[in-house]
Design a protein around this motif. Structure first.
Motif, mmCIF file in Angstrom:
data_model
loop_
_atom_site.group_PDB
_atom_site.id
_atom_site.type_symbol
_atom_site.label_atom_id
_atom_site.label_comp_id
_atom_site.label_asym_id
_atom_site.label_seq_id
_atom_site.Cartn_x
_atom_site.Cartn_y
_atom_site.Cartn_z
ATOM 1 N N LEU A 97 27.299 -12.064 34.400
ATOM 2 C CA LEU A 97 26.800 -11.231 34.926
ATOM 3 C C LEU A 97 27.678 -11.405 36.445
ATOM 4 O O LEU A 97 28.703 -10.187 37.651
ATOM 5 N N ASN A 98 28.017 -12.432 36.069
ATOM 6 C CA ASN A 98 28.719 -13.206 37.100
ATOM 7 C C ASN A 98 30.249 -13.232 36.845
ATOM 8 O O ASN A 98 31.299 -13.404 37.392
ATOM 9 N N GLN A 99 30.748 -12.866 35.715
ATOM 10 C CA GLN A 99 32.269 -12.984 35.275
ATOM 11 C C GLN A 99 32.580 -11.182 35.506
ATOM 12 O O GLN A 99 31.947 -10.568 35.566
ATOM 13 N N ASP A 100 33.658 -11.152 36.342
ATOM 14 C CA ASP A 100 34.681 -10.010 36.416
ATOM 15 C C ASP A 100 34.358 -9.352 35.754
ATOM 16 O O ASP A 100 34.213 -8.014 35.570
ATOM 17 N N ASP A 101 34.672 -9.344 34.056
ATOM 18 C CA ASP A 101 35.171 -8.838 33.778
ATOM 19 C C ASP A 101 34.071 -9.024 32.005
ATOM 20 O O ASP A 101 33.959 -9.986 31.260
ATOM 21 N N VAL A 102 32.643 -7.875 32.209
ATOM 22 C CA VAL A 102 31.812 -8.846 31.068
ATOM 23 C C VAL A 102 32.021 -8.305 30.060
ATOM 24 O O VAL A 102 32.364 -6.686 29.150
ATOM 25 N N ASN A 103 32.634 -9.214 28.800
ATOM 26 C CA ASN A 103 33.676 -8.689 27.394
ATOM 27 C C ASN A 103 32.273 -9.072 26.608
ATOM 28 O O ASN A 103 31.880 -9.825 25.109
ATOM 29 N N LEU A 104 31.304 -7.970 26.204
ATOM 30 C CA LEU A 104 29.933 -8.164 25.268
ATOM 31 C C LEU A 104 30.189 -8.514 23.516
ATOM 32 O O LEU A 104 29.499 -8.814 23.007
ATOM 33 N N TYR A 105 31.275 -7.053 23.612
ATOM 34 C CA TYR A 105 31.607 -7.771 22.483
ATOM 35 C C TYR A 105 32.725 -8.497 21.369
ATOM 36 O O TYR A 105 33.198 -8.338 20.574
ATOM 37 N N GLY A 106 33.282 -9.916 22.218
ATOM 38 C CA GLY A 106 34.081 -10.265 21.947
ATOM 39 C C GLY A 106 33.472 -10.835 20.552
ATOM 40 O O GLY A 106 34.666 -11.470 19.469
ATOM 41 N N HIS A 107 32.422 -11.747 20.433
ATOM 42 C CA HIS A 107 32.454 -12.470 19.626
ATOM 43 C C HIS A 107 32.246 -11.388 17.948
ATOM 44 O O HIS A 107 32.668 -11.812 16.901
ATOM 45 N N LEU A 108 31.817 -10.228 18.244
ATOM 46 C CA LEU A 108 31.700 -9.224 17.433
ATOM 47 C C LEU A 108 32.762 -8.531 16.910
ATOM 48 O O LEU A 108 33.446 -8.632 15.798
ATOM 49 N N ASN A 109 33.766 -8.231 17.894
ATOM 50 C CA ASN A 109 35.571 -8.090 17.867
ATOM 51 C C ASN A 109 36.012 -9.397 16.675
ATOM 52 O O ASN A 109 36.668 -9.253 15.585
ATOM 53 N N GLU A 110 35.689 -10.748 17.182
ATOM 54 C CA GLU A 110 36.360 -11.335 16.288
ATOM 55 C C GLU A 110 36.267 -11.182 14.556
ATOM 56 O O GLU A 110 36.385 -11.801 13.836
ATOM 57 N N MET A 111 34.625 -11.505 15.070
ATOM 58 C CA MET A 111 34.056 -10.994 13.617
ATOM 59 C C MET A 111 34.838 -10.440 12.597
ATOM 60 O O MET A 111 34.991 -9.803 11.431
ATOM 61 N N LEU A 112 35.103 -9.013 13.280
ATOM 62 C CA LEU A 112 36.145 -7.503 13.270
ATOM 63 C C LEU A 112 36.702 -7.585 12.486
ATOM 64 O O LEU A 112 37.875 -7.157 11.116
ATOM 65 N N SER A 113 37.729 -9.015 13.141
ATOM 66 C CA SER A 113 39.263 -9.842 12.376
ATOM 67 C C SER A 113 39.636 -10.131 11.568
ATOM 68 O O SER A 113 40.367 -9.779 10.731
#
Ligand code: MGD
Ligand code: MGD
Ligand code: SF4
Ligand code: MO
Length: 706
Positions: A494-510
């Motif tokens: 919540l302190n980040q400007d841009d919350v990327n919740l799906y980062g780890h899932l995108n990595e998995m999807l790759s």
């Protein structure tokens, strides 16, 4: 008026059925099966569709609530507070407790629904890492932790669970599982009965091993071999023993891909069908017939579930299940048990080194399984003199009703200085909370079907948006944990400007050349992946360092010796000893479908004790009689339902009931039922040491009419 339809998927059980929601002016007005879903093809059960009723239920938690009366009182009095105030007060209390008692004073119990939330585990990891919380408990130790422990020891990973290739199999042995009701677990398959039926129509033979003539075999699907509860390990050993002595071991395959076969041979040698028959309650001829069918079939497959997990020796059972498949050459074979990756190399993710798993503790030698301590020690760890747990977060769970020993837990909770429940309801456990934090339900959350990757007969991955944003002040779990982190001055998304919740899932999807963006562009936002290939198990999936299956892990030595002791115990059991098993039905889902009036009809307004007609005669009771059921762990009163589906000597009750004190759920309280888990063992010795799996089936009970 704006009207739209949104595709979504059900997150209640492993089948992940596709659903369509109707939305009018931002409000969900209907929910139905998604006929266009490329894999689940319009199948859904009544529970899945009840997600609509749960979404609109007037008893839902909608705002953060704070208890204003003492926790010694059975009924909580709660008042609404703001998220800011609750986050501040909870953070202050965590700091106070951990500085007073140390970080071990903070514990988390997470329940079954978190498994169906792909945004849960990374935020939990962050929260625990930063707060130093290492006392984790999860519903898995009441469910399947034996499978994780066995997988690690045999295959080097807890995420490799070969599934039966039902659509190609010639023989399928299903142990301790009721597909028609539960829709199965550790395999993602919507409408499993249709698939079993069509296999049978093709000529496949289907056998269930169960103390109860289960609904799955109604309509002529397969046959049930009625076993005595808590004895599967001996049945499996006897099947293997017979296969061995009739020359059915595929030594060529075993020597290429296995090791420590002698240990297995030594173990099964002690359990020939003739010796085992009286203990398992199945004639030796029938045991030999299973053996013959399994090794004689062109292809044979096997699946085992909670009925065997919950016995005292679930890890050994799962080991022998894998051995049966491997030594007969059915592992990694079409129609046998197969493995797939899904969109990620699933088996790699759970790779675990099994040396040095155990550590000393005040409760004896102990380990964690996938990070979790035995749920059956939760109460003991709260009341312990040294290093007690003093603050507990309960996330999507209801341990008071789902873990063994409600009485003990209820008492232990009084010692806690902080109880925070994150749930969609004020459930039975929530009644004992200091703070109730309202969560978004599955229709209010975006998600992907991460859980069953590697266990889908037809691999696919689907992304769904939230059908509607969370109503009122409901929040997603990741947000709540992050909000507390922020308040505590820790790193928080919540302190980040841009919350990327799906980062780890995108990595998995790759791994599969996919991304969320790509999924979103596909019909039903779903990528259907290639069907499994056989022949890659040993090269791609198996995770042991030497790339060999461990046919007799050293880790099992103590448990194997104990098996001999338990065998003698069972052999010498008093005649007529009644044994309690659990029973799921279509009108319940663990403890959490009790506030839906339409599911409370006919016999489903209570949870009776089901008793075989001969036992009922002997006890002089009939349907409708009230009986006292007791054992060394507790005593309950229930209503009898005479049921010839049960094997003589076995009684069954549905768990998850017992809502007489669940004041926040009006319908549940109107039909309270009784909590059968008051009769389950708890504390040291009540779980399998190898896996932390609680002992929950085949529990001795005494019954007397009231
Ligand atoms: N005797 C006996 N006991 C058993 C079993 C048995 O067979 N026999 N089965 C065991 C098994 S397999 C399991 S998995 C455990 C389950 O044990 P638990 O996980 O402790 O219990 P559940 O009843 O699944 O509780 C789930 C809770 O999550 C809440 N919930 C649902 N959806 C959401 C959501 O989206 N967000 C949030 N925050 N909360 C949500 C529900 O309101 C409910 O309160 O029970 C075990 N207990
Ligand atoms: N309707 C409904 N569906 C559910 C759930 C629910 O509560 N209700 N829960 C979900 C969850 S969390 C899970 S983990 C899965 C579980 O899915 P399953 O494992 O299929 O669960 P059950 O239907 O309880 O089937 C277990 C079977 O084991 C039998 N059994 C009991 N003791 C023994 C034993 O010692 N040996 C053998 N061989 N059999 C035994 C019981 O009679 C029962 O038929 O279901 C999921 N689906
Ligand atoms: S079978 Fe499971 S996933 Fe499918 S609708 Fe029913 S509860 Fe949901
Ligand atoms: Mo479960």
């Amino acid at each position: 008026m704006s009207k739209k339809q949104m595709t979504t998927f059900c997150r209640i059980c492993d089948a992940f059925c596709g659903l369509v929601a109707d939305v009018e002016d931002g409000r969900i007005t209907g929910l139905r099966p998604d006929k266009n879903h490329p894999v689940t093809k319009g199948f859904a059960c009544q529970k899945g569709l009840c997600a609509f009723d749960i979404h609109h239920d007037e008893d839902r938690l909608n705002f953060p609530m704070k208890r204003i009366n003492g926790r010694n009182e059975d009924q909580g009095i709660f008042e609404q507070v703001s998220w800011d105030a609750s986050a501040k007060e909870i953070s202050d209390k965590i700091k106070e407790i951990t500085s007073k008692y140390g970080q071990g004073a903070l514990g988390v119990y997470f329940g079954n629904p978190v498994a169906f939330n792909s945004l849960f585990f990374p935020p939990l990891g962050s929260f625990c890492l930063q707060t130093g919380c290492h006392r984790l408990f999860g519903a898995a130790t009441q469910d399947c932790s034996n499978k994780f422990a066995a997988g690690e020891a045999i295959f080097g990973t807890n995420t490799l669970h070969p599934i039966p290739d039902i659509s190609n199999t010639d023989y399928c042995l299903i142990i301790g599982e009721n597909p028609k009701v539960s829709k199965m677990t550790f395999i993602s398959i919507s409408d499993p009965i249709a698939k079993l039926k069509s296999a049978q129509k093709r000529g496949a033979k289907i056998r269930f091993v169960n103390p109860r003539r289960i609904e799955s075999s109604d309509d002529g699907v397969g046959e049930v071999i009625q076993v005595k509860p808590d004895t599967d390990v001996y049945l499996l050993a006897a099947i293997l023993c017979d296969i061995k002595r009739t020359g059915g071991f595929r030594e060529d395959i075993i020597s290429e891909h296995g090791k420590n076969l002698n240990g297995l041979k030594e173990f099964i040698k002690d359990y020939p069908p003739e010796r085992v028959a009286p203990v398992v309650g199945i004639p030796s001829e029938t045991i030999c017939e299973i053996a013959r069918d399994f090794m004689g079939a062109e292809s044979a497959s096997i699946h085992m579930s909670t009925g065997s997990n919950m016995g005292r020796q679930g890890t050994l059972c799962y080991w022998l299940v894998q051995m049966l498949s491997f030594v007969t050459g059915n592992l990694d074979k079409r129609g046998g048990n197969i493995c797939l990756s899904g969109f990620i190399p699933a088996a790699k993710i759970g790779k675990t080194d099994v040396s040095n798993l155990f550590f000393d503790s005040p409760f004896g030698e102990m380990r964690t399984v996938m990070g979790c301590l035995p749920g059956n020690l939760l109460a003991d760890m709260i009341t312990a003199e040294k290093d007690p747990i003093r603050a507990l977060f309960v996330i999507s769970g209801n341990p008071l009703l789902t873990v063994g020993g409600e009485q003990k837990l209820r008492k232990a909770f009084k010692d806690l200085e902080l109880v925070v429940c994150l749930d969609i309801y004020r459930n039975a456990t929530g009644e004992l909370a200091d703070y109730l934090l309202p969560c978004a339900d599955m229709l209010e959350r975006s998600d992907i079907n991460l859980l069953e990757q590697g266990m889908q007969p037809q691999p696919y991955v689907q992304f769904v948006d939230a059908v509607v944003p969370p109503c009122y002040e409901r929040k997603e779990i990741w947000w709540i944990l992050a909000r507390i982190e922020k308040e505590m001055g820790l790193n928080s998304v919540l302190n980040q400007d841009d919350v990327n919740l799906y980062g780890h899932l995108n990595e998995m999807l790759s791994h599969s050349d996919l991304s969320l963006e790509k999924l979103k562009s596909l019909p039903s936002q779903t990528a259907v992946l290639p069907k499994p290939e056989v022949g890659r198990f040993f090269a791609d999936h198996l995770q042991t360092e030497d790339k060999k299956i461990d046919c007799c892990p050293k880790l099992f030595e103590e448990a194997m010796k104990k098996a001999a002791v338990i065998f003698e115990e069972l052999n010498n059991e008093p005649k007529g000893q009644l044994k309690l098993i659990s029973l799921r039905n279509r009108f319940m889902h663990n403890s959490w479908f009790h506030n839906i009036e339409k599911l409370k009809k006919g016999e489903h307004t209570v949870n009776p004790i089901y008793i075989n007609p001969n036992d009922a005669d002997r006890l002089n009771v009939k349907t409708g009689s009230k009986v006292d059921i007791s054992n060394e762990w507790g005593r309950i009163t229930a209503t009898v339902s005479v049921d010839d589906r049960l094997r003589q000597g076995v009684v069954a009750m549905a768990h998850g009931w017992g809502n007489s004190h669940t004041f926040g759920m009006k319908i549940a309280r109107k039909y309270p039922g009784v909590n059968v888990n008051r009769l389950l063992p708890s504390g040291p010795g009540s779980y399998e040491k190898l896996s932390n799996q609680a002992h929950m089936t085949g529990i001795p009970v005494e019954i007397v009419p009231r």
